[in-house]
Design an enzyme around this catalytic site. Structure first.
Site, PDB file in Angstrom:
ATOM      1  N   LYS A 181     -28.519 -53.001  19.334  1.00  0.00           N
ATOM      2  CA  LYS A 181     -27.396 -52.119  19.032  1.00  0.00           C
ATOM      3  C   LYS A 181     -27.906 -50.651  18.082  1.00  0.00           C
ATOM      4  CE  LYS A 181     -24.617 -50.723  15.665  1.00  0.00           C
ATOM      5  NZ  LYS A 181     -24.657 -49.684  15.069  1.00  0.00           N
ATOM      6  N   GLU A 256     -34.889 -57.659   8.326  1.00  0.00           N
ATOM      7  CA  GLU A 256     -36.588 -57.053   6.850  1.00  0.00           C
ATOM      8  C   GLU A 256     -35.436 -55.045   6.632  1.00  0.00           C
ATOM      9  OE1 GLU A 256     -37.916 -53.623   6.249  1.00  0.00           O
ATOM     10  OE2 GLU A 256     -38.336 -53.151   8.273  1.00  0.00           O
ATOM     11  N   CYS A 290     -39.039 -47.900   5.368  1.00  0.00           N
ATOM     12  CA  CYS A 290     -38.528 -49.292   3.861  1.00  0.00           C
ATOM     13  C   CYS A 290     -39.738 -49.430   3.670  1.00  0.00           C
ATOM     14  CB  CYS A 290     -38.196 -50.266   5.159  1.00  0.00           C
ATOM     15  SG  CYS A 290     -39.057 -50.064   6.265  1.00  0.00           S
ATOM     16  N   GLU A 386     -34.311 -49.200  -4.696  1.00  0.00           N
ATOM     17  CA  GLU A 386     -34.325 -48.915  -4.014  1.00  0.00           C
ATOM     18  C   GLU A 386     -33.668 -46.958  -3.658  1.00  0.00           C
ATOM     19  OE1 GLU A 386     -33.557 -50.414  -0.103  1.00  0.00           O
ATOM     20  OE2 GLU A 386     -36.056 -49.687   0.962  1.00  0.00           O
TER      21      GLU A 386
HETATM   22  P1  NAD Z   1     -27.312 -50.675   7.027  1.00  0.00           P
HETATM   23  O1  NAD Z   1     -28.079 -51.513   7.082  1.00  0.00           O
HETATM   24  O2  NAD Z   1     -25.557 -50.711   7.114  1.00  0.00           O
HETATM   25  O3  NAD Z   1     -27.481 -49.953   8.672  1.00  0.00           O
HETATM   26  C1  NAD Z   1     -28.662 -50.330   9.427  1.00  0.00           C
HETATM   27  C2  NAD Z   1     -27.638 -50.647  10.841  1.00  0.00           C
HETATM   28  O4  NAD Z   1     -26.832 -52.066  10.869  1.00  0.00           O
HETATM   29  C3  NAD Z   1     -27.447 -50.236  11.322  1.00  0.00           C
HETATM   30  O5  NAD Z   1     -27.460 -50.069  12.850  1.00  0.00           O
HETATM   31  C4  NAD Z   1     -25.987 -50.150  11.216  1.00  0.00           C
HETATM   32  O6  NAD Z   1     -24.311 -49.839  12.333  1.00  0.00           O
HETATM   33  C5  NAD Z   1     -25.671 -51.951  11.269  1.00  0.00           C
HETATM   34  N1  NAD Z   1     -25.100 -52.015  10.255  1.00  0.00           N
HETATM   35  C6  NAD Z   1     -23.591 -51.784   9.186  1.00  0.00           C
HETATM   36  N2  NAD Z   1     -23.298 -52.933   8.825  1.00  0.00           N
HETATM   37  C7  NAD Z   1     -22.816 -54.266   9.885  1.00  0.00           C
HETATM   38  C8  NAD Z   1     -21.884 -55.287  10.245  1.00  0.00           C
HETATM   39  N3  NAD Z   1     -21.398 -55.665   9.134  1.00  0.00           N
HETATM   40  N4  NAD Z   1     -22.840 -56.066  10.906  1.00  0.00           N
HETATM   41  C9  NAD Z   1     -23.603 -56.040  11.999  1.00  0.00           C
HETATM   42  N5  NAD Z   1     -24.934 -54.124  12.047  1.00  0.00           N
HETATM   43  C10 NAD Z   1     -24.213 -54.117  10.889  1.00  0.00           C
HETATM   44  O7  NAD Z   1     -28.155 -48.668   6.438  1.00  0.00           O
HETATM   45  P2  NAD Z   1     -27.574 -47.643   6.778  1.00  0.00           P
HETATM   46  O8  NAD Z   1     -25.572 -48.003   6.003  1.00  0.00           O
HETATM   47  O9  NAD Z   1     -27.570 -47.337   7.479  1.00  0.00           O
HETATM   48  O10 NAD Z   1     -28.290 -46.843   5.464  1.00  0.00           O
HETATM   49  C11 NAD Z   1     -28.217 -47.547   3.468  1.00  0.00           C
HETATM   50  C12 NAD Z   1     -28.769 -47.935   2.995  1.00  0.00           C
HETATM   51  O11 NAD Z   1     -29.788 -49.303   3.770  1.00  0.00           O
HETATM   52  C13 NAD Z   1     -30.206 -46.792   2.682  1.00  0.00           C
HETATM   53  O12 NAD Z   1     -29.744 -46.257   1.893  1.00  0.00           O
HETATM   54  C14 NAD Z   1     -31.331 -47.550   2.611  1.00  0.00           C
HETATM   55  O13 NAD Z   1     -31.465 -47.964   1.384  1.00  0.00           O
HETATM   56  C15 NAD Z   1     -31.047 -48.869   3.229  1.00  0.00           C
HETATM   57  N6  NAD Z   1     -32.297 -48.532   4.304  1.00  0.00           N
HETATM   58  C16 NAD Z   1     -33.063 -49.827   4.503  1.00  0.00           C
HETATM   59  C17 NAD Z   1     -33.624 -49.478   6.238  1.00  0.00           C
HETATM   60  C18 NAD Z   1     -34.854 -49.939   6.295  1.00  0.00           C
HETATM   61  O14 NAD Z   1     -35.646 -49.868   6.874  1.00  0.00           O
HETATM   62  N7  NAD Z   1     -35.549 -51.440   5.374  1.00  0.00           N
HETATM   63  C19 NAD Z   1     -32.949 -48.660   6.617  1.00  0.00           C
HETATM   64  C20 NAD Z   1     -31.787 -47.609   6.823  1.00  0.00           C
HETATM   65  C21 NAD Z   1     -31.181 -47.722   5.328  1.00  0.00           C
END
Ligand code: NAD
Length: 484
Positions: A181, A256, A290, A386
């Site tokens: 996904k 992660e 990250c 972060e």
């Molecule tokens: P997120 O964690 O919401 O999204 C990451 C992935 O998880 C996406 O594919 C998203 O569709 C999926 N996702 C979201 N809600 C979910 C759920 N309930 N169940 C399963 N999967 C789900 O991140 P975001 O909203 O895109 O970004 C928000 C913050 O997250 C950023 O500001 C940053 O701080 C952090 N982030 C961290 C990383 C990293 O590499 N550690 C990567 C992206 C974002």
């Protein structure tokens, strides 16, 4: 669809069981270009029914050709896929640059890293062994490393190709079948990759891709009762959701979740060597990394020097559209821009040491100026949270103990680095810092496909990358044979 993307597949479809299928609900999500803010097409809005179909396809693959493929054959599929990725490196880089907003050379590095993951895990597939265990008289005992079965992969938007390489690569090498996904903000290279995997001879259903919202397709995947392992990279809040959902099915999870990674610069540091790492580790991918190093801890005798050198670099940073291939591109979305701008506002009380320069940025793009703050105290919100944008803080320290205390003083623990010529201090600090990776006189070691990666504390748990990941994507069976 913009001509510039030159896609050979329809991004408004899912790839399930080797077939390009419209999502069962028939819905789409807008595809926007972070560099301009323009809507440039549509992607599929997959949902629970599509996830269910993808899981069924993965199960069928495990019951069929993919489940029967031996380790050598699995490795060879990954090698063929590596070659196809290498043939398309520039095309994949262009797609990623437009979709994510990364400067072209950074997107190209990601595509090359994807190929390297496939090479590494292709080569590792037939080198993962069980053990024999000396036991009671009359017994022979051995262990088998077996795939979990169906693995779920939830990937964020910041490094789609690298994260797919490290998680799907290791999962396929060990004989799992995957449901991927990708993020709703950047799913194009996931679809491209899965199509190349099909071309490389990966059997239908061994890798399925269902784009869609996290709250719909993502939640359906993590809660699915027939998924046996979840690999998640993203935010802490979503990681907690994912782990909670997986717990209902008693399924292992690799999380992660990011960090607030420090670099510790001691008075005897080689600053000429350190300087590029100090800055690049904070602004690469516009800080949306990250393992970004957002805290620079500096021994007070070198404080003015480090601040001055870093400020000079910041002043020369050019920010612009991904295809202009400057130092820093746009942020992924207007939402991310507003999050980062909010942090910059909260830094209004701080000393701004320097900012980068916006260069011909389109009106609707999601741009912020890279910003360096100096003389920050460890309790400031910009030194603790972060930010996920091109923002770094310089925090002074007076001695080694204080440096370690500050380094360990956040909820995270993903990556750290130590800059010192003192060998004893290198060893002491590396032991005391709470972090999944510690680098000495470098930061990141060039990406390091071979190097186990993951966090402690709120940075998550489990390890991806390197050989270690293969243990995470397998389950261990102990066989005890009594033969008298
Ligand atoms: P997120 O964690 O919401 O999204 C990451 C992935 O998880 C996406 O594919 C998203 O569709 C999926 N996702 C979201 N809600 C979910 C759920 N309930 N169940 C399963 N999967 C789900 O991140 P975001 O909203 O895109 O970004 C928000 C913050 O997250 C950023 O500001 C940053 O701080 C952090 N982030 C961290 C990383 C990293 O590499 N550690 C990567 C992206 C974002």
């Amino acid at each position: 669809m913009t001509q510039e993307l030159d896609l050979w597949f329809d991004p408004a479809k899912c790839l399930i069981n080797g077939q390009w299928l419209s999502p069962s609900g028939g819905q789409e999500l807008p595809l926007s270009d972070p560099s301009t803010g323009a809507c440039i097409g549509a992607i599929a809005r997959g949902g629970a029914a599509d996830i269910d179909a993808a899981v069924a396809a993965a199960e069928a693959a495990l019951a069929g050709d993919w489940g029967r493929a031996n380790a050598v054959e699995r490795g060879r599929v990954l090698f063929r896929l590596q070659q196809l990725v290498l043939e398309k490196v520039d095309h994949l880089a262009r797609i990623e640059a437009i979709d994510v907003g990364k400067p072209l050379k950074q997107a190209r590095a990601d595509a090359v890293a994807l190929a390297r993951y496939l090479e590494f895990y292709g080569g590792a597939a037939d080198k993962l062994h069980g053990q024999t265990i000396p036991y009671l008289d009359g017994y022979t005992v051995y262990t088998l490393r077996e795939p979990h079965g169906v693995t779920g992969h939830i990937v964020p938007w910041n490094y789609p190709m690298q994260i797919i390489g490290r998680s799907v690569g290791a999962a396929l090498a060990t004989g799992n079948a995957c449901v991927l996904k990708p993020a709703e903000d950047a799913c194009l290279t996931a679809l491209a990759f899965a199509d190349l995997a099909r071309q490389a001879g990966l059997p239908d259903g061994a890798l399925n891709v269902v784009p869609g919202l996290g709250s719909e397709a993502g939640a359906a995947l993590t809660a699915h009762p027939r998924v046996h392992h979840i690999s998640f990279t993203g935010s802490v809040a979503t990681g907690v959701h994912v782990q909670t959902a997986a717990a209902q099915n008693v399924v292992p999870v690799t999380l992660e979740l990011g960090g607030k990674s420090p670099q510790l610069v001691f008075e005897d540091a080689d600053l000429e060597a350190a300087l590029p790492f100090l800055v690049n580790a904070g602004i690469q991918n516009a800080g949306q990394t990250c393992s970004a190093s957002s805290r620079i801890l500096v021994h007070r005798p070198r404080l003015d020097e480090v601040t001055g050198l870093m400020a000079a670099r910041y002043g020369a940073l050019k920010v612009g559209p991904a295809l202009a291939d400057l130092d820093v591109g746009p942020l992924i979305s207007a939402r991310q821009e507003s999050i980062v701008s909010g942090f910059l506002d909260r830094g209004a009380d701080l000393e701004k040491a320097a900012e980068g320069v916006l260069r011909d940025v389109p009106e609707g793009g999601n741009y912020v100026r890279p910003t360096l703050f100096a003389g920050v105290t460890p309790d400031h919100v910009l030194a603790r949270d972060e930010i996920f944008g091109p923002v770094q803080v310089i925090i002074p320290f007076d001695d080694e103990d204080e440096a370690i205390e500050i380094a360990n003083g956040t909820d995270y623990g993903l990556v750290a680095s130590i800059w010192t010529r003192d060998g004893a201090r290198q060893m002491r600090a590396a032991k005391k810092i709470r972090s999944g990776q510690v680098f000495i006189n470098n930061y990141g070691a060039g990406g390091g496909v071979e190097l186990p990666f993951g966090g402690t504390g709120r940075s998550g748990h489990g390890r991806e990358k390197g050989f270690e990941a293969l243990y995470g994507f397998t389950t261990l069976k102990t066989v005890a044979a009594y033969h008298g």
